[in-house]
Design an enzyme around this catalytic site. Structure first.
Site, PDB file in Angstrom:
ATOM      1  N   LYS A   2     -12.751  -4.323  -6.797  1.00  0.00           N
ATOM      2  CA  LYS A   2     -13.609  -3.146  -6.811  1.00  0.00           C
ATOM      3  C   LYS A   2     -13.919  -2.699  -8.226  1.00  0.00           C
ATOM      4  O   LYS A   2     -13.074  -2.745  -9.109  1.00  0.00           O
ATOM      5  CB  LYS A   2     -12.953  -2.012  -6.030  1.00  0.00           C
ATOM      6  N   LYS A  16      -8.521 -12.002  -9.619  1.00  0.00           N
ATOM      7  CA  LYS A  16      -9.741 -12.003  -8.811  1.00  0.00           C
ATOM      8  C   LYS A  16     -10.613 -10.794  -9.132  1.00  0.00           C
ATOM      9  O   LYS A  16     -10.114  -9.724  -9.467  1.00  0.00           O
ATOM     10  CB  LYS A  16      -9.387 -11.980  -7.320  1.00  0.00           C
ATOM     11  N   LYS A  51       0.816  -1.214   0.000  1.00  0.00           N
ATOM     12  CA  LYS A  51       0.000   0.000   0.000  1.00  0.00           C
ATOM     13  C   LYS A  51       0.848   1.263   0.000  1.00  0.00           C
ATOM     14  O   LYS A  51       0.499   2.256  -0.636  1.00  0.00           O
ATOM     15  CB  LYS A  51      -0.945  -0.008   1.202  1.00  0.00           C
TER      16      LYS A  51
END
Length: 326
Positions: free
Chosen positions: A195, A192, A111
């Protein structure tokens, strides 16, 4: 009964991968264990958030959890910030975990490399996560194998605290829950589903319009050989459709493949099955959305139940570490 804890951040829309990959296990666990489920809004603050949006998404996610079958009568369902013991115990966890341990967390590395602003909380959030888990004398933390590091650092913190100050915390075990559906992106079936802003055409949201869902499945990527079979490595797109269809209908993807000779009917049937799965969820969500006061009432009840356990654990930890009683 054994106690399980799990949390979910109120960030982004809830999509089909969340539902079939994780929340189906939450629904099952509430019947088998003492279950504590938390909307972790404090964790969402590690990156800057618009206040109004955070409030809206926290309430919406709570309503969605109830709509998919997480029953506040069977489990403890609450919002993290409404139980102040989480933030209070997190400081004791920060005082117990080492800088080196925090610096080795792969989630922080990932991140921090993708964001210009890196908050101190982004670095220390494993301490808050440890507090989340340890407050409830948690026996098991059901997470995927990619999340194992988070539970391991919690175990290390708990064992160190217990060694220094006497037995205080239950040391939780990491368990991989029964496999949920393998839900991949409809346009990029090698990754996968995530969002919607990452891949809007490949992501199906739980609250999405049915016509849009049908269109996305009709345009789902398959391949050019025309054979319907379940083979994740060789036929990722087709296998993704079969996996979703199986999860939505309670079938087996390999067995379902035998009923199709063309991709068109498979896409149509998968879309129809997903729509029927989502129909009662969307209807229940609409009821809850129309009466936000009821959701707030349920969350307050959940927070009260959570505090009954969390306050005892926090008080024990404070006393053992040497803080004055109050």
């Amino acid at each position: 009964m054994t106690r399980v804890f799990s949390g979910i951040q109120p960030s982004g829309d809830l999509h089909l991968g969340n539902l079939l990959g994780a929340l189906v296990n939450w629904e099952r666990m509430q019947h088998e264990h003492e279950s504590v489920f938390c909307v972790v809004d404090l964790h969402a603050l590690t990156l800057p958030k618009d206040p109004a949006t955070l409030r809206r998404t926290t309430l919406q996610l709570s309503q969605l959890l109830i709509a998919v079958g997480i029953d506040p009568e069977r489990c403890v369902l609450f919002v993290q910030s409404q139980v102040p013991e989480h933030a209070q115990l997190a400081w004791l966890m920060e005082c117990t975990v080492s800088f080196g341990e925090l610096s080795r967390m792969t989630a922080f590395k990932d991140k921090s490399s993708r964001n210009e602003f890196i908050s101190g909380a982004l670095f220390t959030y494993p301490a808050l996560q440890a507090a989340d888990i340890l407050l409830y004398d948690t026996d098991f933390v059901p997470v995927g194998d990619d999340q194992r590091q988070h539970v391991e650092i919690t175990r290390d913190i708990a064992e160190r605290f217990n060694s220094r100050y006497g037995t205080t915390f239950v040391v939780p075990a990491h368990v991989i829950p029964p496999a949920g559906a393998r839900v991949m992106d409809l346009q990029n079936p090698d990754r996968k589903m995530s969002k919607s802003e990452v891949s809007p055409a490949g992501t199906v949201n739980v609250l999405e319009d049915f016509a849009s869902i049908e269109k996305k499945f009709k345009r789902a990527v398959t391949d050019s050989d025309g054979e319907v079979r379940y083979d994740v490595d060789a036929k990722a797109g087709v296998s993704n459709l079969l996996s979703i269809l199986a999860a939505a209908t309670g079938g087996d993807p390999a067995a379902l493949a035998g009923g199709y000779t063309q991709y068109g009917p498979l896409k149509s049937d998968t879309a129809a099955a997903v729509i029927e799965l989502l129909r009662p969820i969307q209807a229940r969500f609409a009821e809850l959305e129309a009466d936000p006061a009821e959701t707030s009432r349920l969350l307050r009840l959940g927070a009260d139940k959570a505090r009954e356990v969390a306050s005892v654990t926090l008080r024990r930890a404070q006393e053992n570490i040497g803080l004055l009683a109050y």
